[in-house]
Design an enzyme around this catalytic site. Sequence first.
Site, PDB file in Angstrom:
ATOM      1  CE  LYS A 165      -3.759  -2.222  -0.245  1.00  0.00           C
ATOM      2  NZ  LYS A 165      -4.544  -2.165  -1.499  1.00  0.00           N
ATOM      3  CG  ASP A 193      -3.231  -1.020  -4.688  1.00  0.00           C
ATOM      4  OD1 ASP A 193      -3.545  -0.088  -5.460  1.00  0.00           O
ATOM      5  OD2 ASP A 193      -4.069  -1.702  -4.069  1.00  0.00           O
ATOM      6  CD  GLU A 218      -3.833  -2.905  -7.675  1.00  0.00           C
ATOM      7  OE1 GLU A 218      -4.953  -2.854  -7.101  1.00  0.00           O
ATOM      8  OE2 GLU A 218      -3.059  -3.866  -7.567  1.00  0.00           O
ATOM      9  CG  ASP A 241      -8.735  -2.184  -7.724  1.00  0.00           C
ATOM     10  OD1 ASP A 241      -9.935  -2.428  -7.941  1.00  0.00           O
ATOM     11  OD2 ASP A 241      -8.210  -2.395  -6.619  1.00  0.00           O
ATOM     12  CE  LYS A 265     -10.929  -3.764  -4.389  1.00  0.00           C
ATOM     13  NZ  LYS A 265      -9.685  -3.725  -5.158  1.00  0.00           N
TER      14      LYS A 265
END
Length: 367
Positions: A165, A193, A218, A241, A265
């Site tokens: 992250k 990400d 990402e 995403d 997702k």
Amino acid sequence: MKIKTIKVYQVDLPLHEGQYNWSGGKSVQTFDSTVVLIETDEGLSGIGESCPLGPVYLPSYAAGVRTGIKELAPQLIGDDPTQVSVMSRKMDALLKGHPYVKSAIDVACWDILGKSAGRPVVSLLGGRDGEAVRLYRAISQEDPEIMARKVKGYKDEGYTCFQLKVGGDPDTDIERIHAVRDMLDSSDVLVADANTGWKLHAAKRVVSAVRKLDVYIEQPCETYEECLSVREHTDLPFVLDENIDSLEMVLRAVADRAMDAVNIKISKLGGLTKARLVRDLLCPLGIALTIEDTWGGDIVTASIAHLAHSTPSGNRLTSTDFNSYVTHDLAENAPRRVDGFMQAPGRPGLGIDLIPEAVGEPVMVFS
């Protein structure tokens, strides 16, 4: 077969690590999850779960799941839950948008469909591909050395794929990426990400600074156009995403060659019915896929496992086991991580059994 009753439960899911942090100073300590139980007139039942990542990640929030279900559920009583595509279209007609509201209902219908057919959902979604699904571990945003130390610990547990992250201060993020990549094996997968957290100039600084590393980038920026600009600025493999929230957006991104991989997702798309559609469109095009959800417990993890395990292994980048992050079990026989991998259950439907005492009394009942 007809839907007789829809029961809705609210469950708190605390985290083993106490807190989960990502870009922009966002954090969650306890996840608010909604569980749906659909009962039919033939004695079969199905379960689903929807768990937004707080109210500030996507246009979704926990109480919104239950508010939306209150709108939908009375109008679904008497329908055939095994007609999953028909049910998905009806929910779209009854409630415009809000796919995360529909996901738990859709997954519960797939659970019933599998049980009525005597087959696990993985078989109905295309068939089990390979022995197991490789999992990633999300590494909550902290100081570079702490994140590297946590990666080392999870690597010792068998994980070989890590979703770091980032999306904060670009200089610190560059340190984070270097610190983690330096201690990984060459076969390990690292995904940086940003969760939309970088401004365009910062994203371009970061991708330039890590251009010689083996790392995926990402969702660096908030808008699709900004992400496309970063994509054109780097040769690193690129993942989208948050912007991929509909079939129409998938088609646009494919036409623009905007990504090498996509995070699917399940709840962001409205359930397994639409997630399967997006997956089956992307796989023949050579796009890699991470199969996951926004968050959740055992039921979400089971639905992820079935979709991921039925995804062609050549397209499967990774997946995740959210039930290992939280302290609260919701179902028996749920998939569990073994040395960084998990399998879809082999029993009919989702292959898991709701633990009644884990969800308590329903907060809403429709019949």
